[in-house]
Design a protein around this motif. Structure first.
Motif, PDB file in Angstrom:
ATOM      1  N   SER A  36       0.832  -1.203   0.000  1.00  0.00           N
ATOM      2  CA  SER A  36       0.000   0.000   0.000  1.00  0.00           C
ATOM      3  C   SER A  36       0.868   1.256   0.000  1.00  0.00           C
ATOM      4  N   ASP A  55      -0.471   7.654  -5.096  1.00  0.00           N
ATOM      5  CA  ASP A  55      -1.241   6.739  -4.253  1.00  0.00           C
ATOM      6  C   ASP A  55      -1.355   5.341  -4.871  1.00  0.00           C
ATOM      7  N   PRO A  80      -0.365   1.494  -5.853  1.00  0.00           N
ATOM      8  CA  PRO A  80       0.335   0.456  -5.097  1.00  0.00           C
ATOM      9  C   PRO A  80       1.813   0.412  -5.487  1.00  0.00           C
ATOM     10  N   HIS A 106     -10.355  -1.958  -3.066  1.00  0.00           N
ATOM     11  CA  HIS A 106      -9.839  -0.794  -3.801  1.00  0.00           C
ATOM     12  C   HIS A 106     -10.858  -0.231  -4.778  1.00  0.00           C
TER      13      HIS A 106
END
Lengths: 997, 406
Positions: free
Chosen positions: A683, A707, A709, B347
């Motif tokens: 993350s 932001d 991954p 997500h």
């Protein structure tokens, strides 16, 4: 931000052209410094030029003022009129209709527009730097120069983000540049639309511009028809009448359009066949004057004067050509590009109102020669479409074809049509369009790059380019991936566990990190100090602070470890190989350190240093590499290895059988099939410094990627380690016994010896030469070629063919015929020797397995095309299961058995190492065999059927065997890339996953 | 003017419209219905809608694209003015630039250094303690989620305030003005500016105190001070920006989640069962419930230049809406959008926004909200009384525990 491309045309008496030229010459090209300063001062003017010339037929003459400026036309005219007031007044005083006093009004009134409609003057304006103001272009030149200067002074060993941050600090200290750090200008990556996607809008736009008279006619007809035939008040008949009128008129209009188009084409082709071609050479003195005014900066200017051919056909085709080019430039090409040409700043075609005089004015980067070459090679059809409407142009076909492709004739025509540019101003004469674009990216990245990936991309703007996805970042990949480092002859493997405290674990990693080596290791040859390749297990990474959520994204095999019950079954770790007999690895150690050096003391010293802080340390000293590279059964090892494209080896040897894409072994790169396999991720919250690679790699600075991954796999590889103990006596005894038994079973030309049995089991002779190429005797034992060897036997038995029919044909070189799976041309035949004896194909050369048995170790471990002889597709399939072996024999303990510390690298443990182990080596049914397994590899339960050696006289069946190899330890590790190692070693805490209570 | 807690605090209203005050827009049904229509319309129209100078993206891919293109669609013109007035510049009001790069890094680096595991355990303890005092029913906003979130903010950001009610009141006032104010009521502005000034003072005092004592602390304030990227003023601005959005967002979310769950007794039973047996699923339930009734159904941006968004022309200055609630009904990403299931990919949710400016508190609320909801679920969802509103925020919502709970 819009641009005004203003062209002012004033009438001039042909007799006064010379006087006007003199007046313009006085302004200069390059311009007089005062004039340049004046234009710089008013600002917002990119280019300006002034010309006086006669028409091609000499009947008319024109004064032309051309400029390209920011903002709207009126304001731009005002600025230019103010800056060049005196000069322009002197020149325009020669105009036939000059009225002294109001220069601004005069210029406004003489603007020549361009368009493609029936009432427009045909022409086209093109901007190569859309959206860019003079002010911005100049400011970005400054900022790029400042950044370059800062970067030049920076030391080594900094992250890209640190370099960027330093440049930012320096720029922030400069009051003139500070504002550039905020509010970067947007500009998205251009995605070229397909022709299909833009066809409909383009057709609609065409109909609107060129076919509107038919629309009007249809409307009038429909109304007329309805009114004339509609005495009924009812709605239904009225609608019916409307429809009838519309259908009739549309049908007729359609027919007329088709007929008109056919007629146009016919007339055009007729004219193209007979039009006069101007074959004149350019005038030498005019040429001299032009050359005198070119090549002062990075840009040049050209002006060409031609005359449109007479008649309605050219009236129409010139408009159509301009329209098509304009439509494609707006919709099909990247912003600022005309077809593939990106060097033009501002260019325009203008038709002088009321005349057939066509003027082309262009401000372009580079030399005239390179510009015209671009037109010939990259945009010939567009240029031909426009210019073939002018008298004398090289012969065209269907308006757009041929013409400018006739390069030398075209250039002659172009030069002959040109007049010298006597006054020309450029606001930034040493900046090309390419530079403008790069500077824009530099400025955008300087202000807005937030991640290491973006900063790396930003650094590439200075004299480099964006890394193609398949190009490896060698400097971030640990050296062992490039080969077994055999030139560092001493080595040792140390496994152990990290401290449970995350800070202590990181402290340990920080201490060894400087010893970890990356990049192709050849440069380490003369290193005095030993080096480390470091691989970590899942628990090892967890102890270094990698969150559990991130570990869960690693492949199951790696997370579960070699010890899982299913995996033990898959790998054959049963019986004598069962984990309870292992020396280490019952629980995968946290870290595996592979230490390499030139001297024993250096390796020992580093081992001691690196073991400090670890617990449960187990050391496996490895044998010094001698020239033979023999493993304990006395076979030369490591002959056959895949070669990664892009490595030093991959560049030197491109044998398509063995060449694989980086993604097969290194995570984060495309694999053999061109896919980028998904890798383990973390993350963004855990990487607030944004130092880890992103998924996906950013391509610009116009999207928020901070932001995204993080890619934990990038530049890493999965390392499989297995300690394999070898029963040398058992193996030798077996070979000797079976040799005795088979003595009478096989006759000449076979010479059945223990070595022969061993070779049949392995698929190679002990010297490494292949059975496929050397079926009877090893290459090093043979003093003559295998072919003459076979011939000698054939002669000895009276001309009959050899009983084995296995004679290797040195001329039949399969790789010369086998196309590579990736479509790469096959490598030419290379001279053979034992070590390089690896370019053979089993299926193609030995489809019946008469030379190398199906069950032989090397045929199982890498069947090449064996399962579909001669198929390059099959080689491609097999190459999805290659491993890169980097193991070495270990030094046995006192009285212990020798063996191999088998190590191999994989992009995917399940698809590569485990697949080979389970599906090929461990399968009793491999290649149609039954109940026999790989004769060599560590499998606690060997097949019941021994081993089959096929011959023309039927199978020779060897007795079933005890395992010769036993597993004594092992584990799955991750050989992390540099960026993950650095991230794991950094001094900080990371968020812990919290389960809701 | 001191801002204190008390009945007066609830009198604050947002803007001049009454729609937001417990009215149509604050309810669950109207925005939900609109989102259904928006999602269906978007899937038919296949591109963002344009209404005059408004562009509305309602498909998931379009919303993601809109939020990712932070140079084309700016946040500064939307947020900066109000935010600068009450707190000073904060990353959520900044567009991409070197300043944002530095401050954003400092913020997330400090947040990453905070021991979230300890904070999570702390939240659970405090939630249990507040629930323990109530046998039959509790006001899940005023007596529960809001004070717990405010205490979390105190612990995380290091700001105390004179007392908890004062802190809660100030954050509500400032947050409403900064992000939700639809009008320009001078009274609202005046009160918000006063509240902002108070919040600034509290933070500045605490920073000065820690500087003087040379005890930075191990909360986010301490980490920011230790990081050294930001000066004390920068630390204050950053913590102020975080603080403002941390309390009522959490409390509203909890109230809305519970409200959605109690409407459906079968759903309530499933959530209760998971609270006991599979607490890791609670976060999924919360995300799903919020999809029905999000904390915030839209995110607003302003177009920087003439451009194109997924096939719709956008002109410079247009207000561009990311309709996250409709996008979370996009069947391409949320198949069978009417079905509530806690196992959808995490997500895919857009509750925390995206692009350059996702919610900075997402790491905290990923555990805080499920912990708060889970503790209630263990007591058994009974009935929820009518929600009382303070401006756009649910201020009172009385949950009666189910008597027959296992």
């Amino acid at each position: 931000m819009t641009h005004a491309l203003v062209t002012i045309v004033a009438p001039l008496a042909p007799s006064r052209v010379r006087e006007a030229e003199v007046a313009i010459d006085a302004l200069g090209n390059p311009p007089e410094s005062e004039l340049k300063a004046a234009l710089d001062r008013v600002g917002g003017v990119h280019f300006a030029s002034l010309h006086a010339f006669a028409s091609v037929d000499g009947a008319r003459a024109h004064l032309i003022l051309e400029f390209s400026a920011d903002g709207d036309e009126t304001a731009a005219v005002d600025r230019v009129a103010r800056a060049l007031a005196d000069g322009l007044q002197r020149v325009f005083a020669f105009a036939a209709d000059w009225r002294a006093g109001d220069l601004f009004g005069y210029l406004l009134a003489h603007r020549a527009g361009v368009g493609v409609g029936a009432f427009d003057q045909p022409g086209l304006c093109f901007v190569g730097t859309p959206g860019m103001s003079v002010e911005r272009i100049k400011a970005e030149v400054e900022i790029a120069a400042a950044a370059r200067e800062q970067l030049a002074g920076q030391p080594g060993s900094m992250s890209a983000l640190e370099r960027l941050a330093e440049v930012r600090r320096a720029v922030a200290a400069d009051p003139a540049l500070r504002s550039m750090l905020e509010a970067p200008q947007p500009g998205a990556d251009f995605v070229q639309p397909s022709l299909g996607a833009i066809a409909l809008p383009i057709l609609a736009a065409f109909a609107k511009i060129f076919l509107w008279p038919f629309g009007v006619a249809i409307l009038l007809w429909t109304i007329g028809w309805t009114v004339g035939h509609a005495p009924y008040p009812a709605i239904v008949p009225l609608v019916s009448r409307l429809w009838q009128g519309f259908a009739w008129s549309t049908g007729i209009a359609f027919a007329v359009v088709l007929l008109g188009a056919a007629l146009l084409l016919f007339r055009l082709r007729t004219m193209e066949g007979s039009d006069w071609l101007d074959a004149r050479a350019p005038d030498l003195s005019t040429n001299a004057q032009m050359f005198a005014r070119e090549g002062y900066g990075a840009q040049n200017h050209m002006v060409s004067v031609t005359q449109r051919k007479p008649g309605w056909v050219r009236w129409l085709t010139s408009r159509i050509a301009f329209w098509i080019i304009g439509a494609l430039a707006a919709r099909r090409y990247p912003p600022g590009f005309l077809s593939d040409i990106g060097t033009i700043h501002f260019a325009r075609w203008v038709t002088v109102p009321g005349t057939p005089d066509v003027i082309f004015l262009s401000n372009y980067g580079g030399s005239w020669e390179s510009y015209l070459e671009d037109f010939i090679t990259r945009a010939a059809s567009g240029l031909t479409g426009v210019w073939s409407n002018s008298i004398g142009f090289p012969r065209s076909r269907f308006l757009f074809f041929d013409g400018a492709t006739d390069g030398e004739r075209f250039k002659r025509y172009a030069r002959a049509s040109m007049v010298p540019t006597r006054f020309w101003y450029s606001a930034y004469p040493s900046t090309t369009t390419a530079r403008v674009r790069t500077n824009a990216l530099i400025a955008r990245g300087l202000a807005g790059a937030l991640t290491e990936d973006e900063a790396i991309r930003w650094l590439a703007l200075f004299g480099s380019a964006l890394r193609p996805a398949a190009t490896m970042v060698n400097s971030d990949v640990q050296s062992i991936v490039f080969g077994g480092l055999s030139f560092l002859r001493r080595s040792e493997c140390v496994v152990g566990d990290l401290p449970e405290d995350v800070d202590l674990a990181r402290t340990w990693l920080r201490s060894v990190a400087p010893k970890i080596v990356y990049n192709d290791g050849r440069r380490l040859k003369d290193n005095d100090e030993a080096v480390i390749c470091l691989a970590l297990s899942p628990r090892g990474m967890a102890r270094l602070g990698l969150p559990a959520t991130a570990l869960a994204t690693f492949p199951f095999a790696f997370v579960e470890g070699m010890m899982g019950e299913a995996r033990a079954r898959m790998l054959g770790d049963a019986g004598n190989s069962a984990p309870e007999y292992w020396r280490w690895g019952q629980e995968t150690p946290d870290a595996a350190l592979l230490l390499y050096g030139n001297t024993e003391s250096a390796v020992a010293e580093l081992a001691a240093f690196a073991s400090e802080g670890l617990t449960g340390v187990h050391s496996i000293p490895l044998k010094t590499i001698d020239n033979g590279k023999r493993e304990p059964f006395n076979f030369v090892d490591g002959v056959s290895q895949p070669v990664i494209r892009g490595t030093y080896k991959g560049l030197r040897s491109a044998d398509p059988i063995h060449l694989v894409e980086p993604g097969e072994f290194i995570l984060g790169y495309p694999d053999n099939r061109g896919n980028l396999p998904p890798g383990p991720t973390l993350s963004a919250l855990a990487d607030p410094e944004s130092l880890l690679p992103l998924v996906p790699t950013p391509t610009g600075f116009d999207r928020a990627v901070v932001d995204c991954p993080r890619d934990l796999g990038r530049d890493g590889s999965f390392l499989v380690i297995r300690e394999l103990e070898q029963d040398v006596d058992g193996f030798n005894d077996y070979c000797a016994a079976e040799s005795d038994k088979a003595q009478n079973r096989l006759t000449s030309p076979y010479e059945v010896t223990p070595e022969f049995i061993a070779a049949k089991l392995v698929g190679r002779w002990q010297d490494g030469s292949s059975l496929v190429r050397n079926p009877y005797v090893s290459a090093s034992q043979s003093t003559v070629s295998a072919q003459t060897h076979a011939a000698r036997f054939a002669a000895a038995i009276g001309g009959a063919p050899p009983a084995g029919e296995e004679a290797a044909n040195a001329q039949s070189h399969p790789t010369a015929r086998a196309a590579s799976p990736g479509g790469v041309p096959a490598a030419p035949p290379r001279p053979r020797n034992a070590h390089g004896d690896n370019d053979f194909l089993f299926g193609e050369e030995d489809p019946e397995a008469l030379r190398c048995p199906y069950g032989a170790h090397i045929r199982r471990a890498n069947p090449r095309d064996s399962l579909d002889p001669g198929s390059s597709e099959q080689v491609g399939i097999t190459n999805r299961h290659r491993i890169l072996r980097v193991g070495r024999p270990y030094v046995p303990a006192e009285g212990g058995r020798p063996g191999l510390l088998f190590m191999c690298l994989n992009g995917d443990i399940e698809r590569q190492f485990e697949f080979i182990q389970q599906t090929w080596l461990g399968s009793a049914a491999f290649h149609g065999l039954s109940c026999e397994k790989d004769p060599i590899m560590g499998d606690g339960e060997k097949g019941e059927c021994g081993f089959t050696i096929p011959t023309r006289q039927g199978p020779v069946v060897l007795s079933s065997m005890q395992p010769f190899v036993a597993t004594r330890g092992g584990g799955y590790f991750f050989l992390a890339g540099r960026r993950l190692i650095n991230w794991l070693a950094a001094e900080r805490r990371v968020p812990q996953r919290v389960q809701p209570s | 003017m001191p801002v204190t807690a008390g009945p007066d605090a609830e009198e604050w209203t947002v803007g001049t419209t009454s729609l937001g005050r417990g009215g149509l827009l604050s309810g669950q049904s109207f925005p939900a219905l609109a989102a259904v229509l928006g999602a269906v319309g978007a899937s038919l129209w296949k591109r963002p809608f344009r209404l005059g100078s408004y562009v509305i993206a309602a498909r998931h891919a379009d919303v993601t694209e809109l939020l990712a293109r932070d140079l084309d669609f700016l946040v500064g013109p939307v947020n900066a003015t109000a935010m600068n007035a009450v707190n000073g510049p904060f990353v959520l009001g900044m567009d991409r630039g070197a300043r944002l790069a530095g401050e954003r890094r400092a913020l997330y680096a400090a947040l990453a250094r905070v021991d979230m595991a300890a904070l999570g355990a702390d939240v659970a303890t405090r939630a249990a303690a507040r629930l323990g005092a109530h046998d039959d029913a509790i006001d899940i906003v005023e007596e529960y989620a809001r004070p717990v979130a405010a205490e979390t903010a105190q612990r995380l950001f290091g700001v105390r305030g004179p007392d908890l009610p004062a802190l809660m009141d100030v954050t509500r006032t400032v947050f409403g003005y900064t992000f939700l104010s639809t009008g320009s009521d001078p009274a609202v502005a005046k009160r918000s500016l006063a509240a902002g000034a108070l919040m600034q003072r509290w933070l500045a005092h605490e920073i000065a105190r820690r500087r003087a004592d040379n005890t930075p602390g191990d909360d986010m304030m301490g980490e920011l001070l230790a990081d050294g990227t930001l000066d004390d003023e920068g630390v204050r601005r950053t913590l102020g920006g975080m603080l403002v959005g941390s309390v009522d967002t959490t409390a509203s979310s909890v109230a809305k989640i519970v409200s959605v769950i109690v409407r459906d007794p079968a759903l309530a039973l499933r959530v209760e069962a998971d609270a006991h047996d599979a607490p890791e699923r609670l976060y999924g339930w919360c995300l799903e419930a919020l999809r029905r009734w999000p904390h915030n159904p839209i995110v607003l941006r302003k177009a920087a230049r003439d451009t194109d968004l997924a096939g719709t022309r956008v002109r410079a200055g247009d207000r561009v809406f990311a309709w996250t609630q409709a996008a979370m009904r996009d069947p391409a990403v949320f198949p069978r959008p009417d079905v509530m299931t806690p196992d959808r990919p995490r997500h895919a949710y857009l509750h925390f926004g995206g692009g350059l400016h996702p919610c900075a508190g997402r790491a905290v609320n990923a555990f805080q909200i499920p912990v708060l909801v889970g503790a209630l679920a263990k007591r058994g969802f009974g009935t929820l009384g009518p929600i009382g509103w303070a401006g756009p925020f649910p201020a009172r919502a009385r949950l009666t525990f189910r008597k027959d709970r296992a």
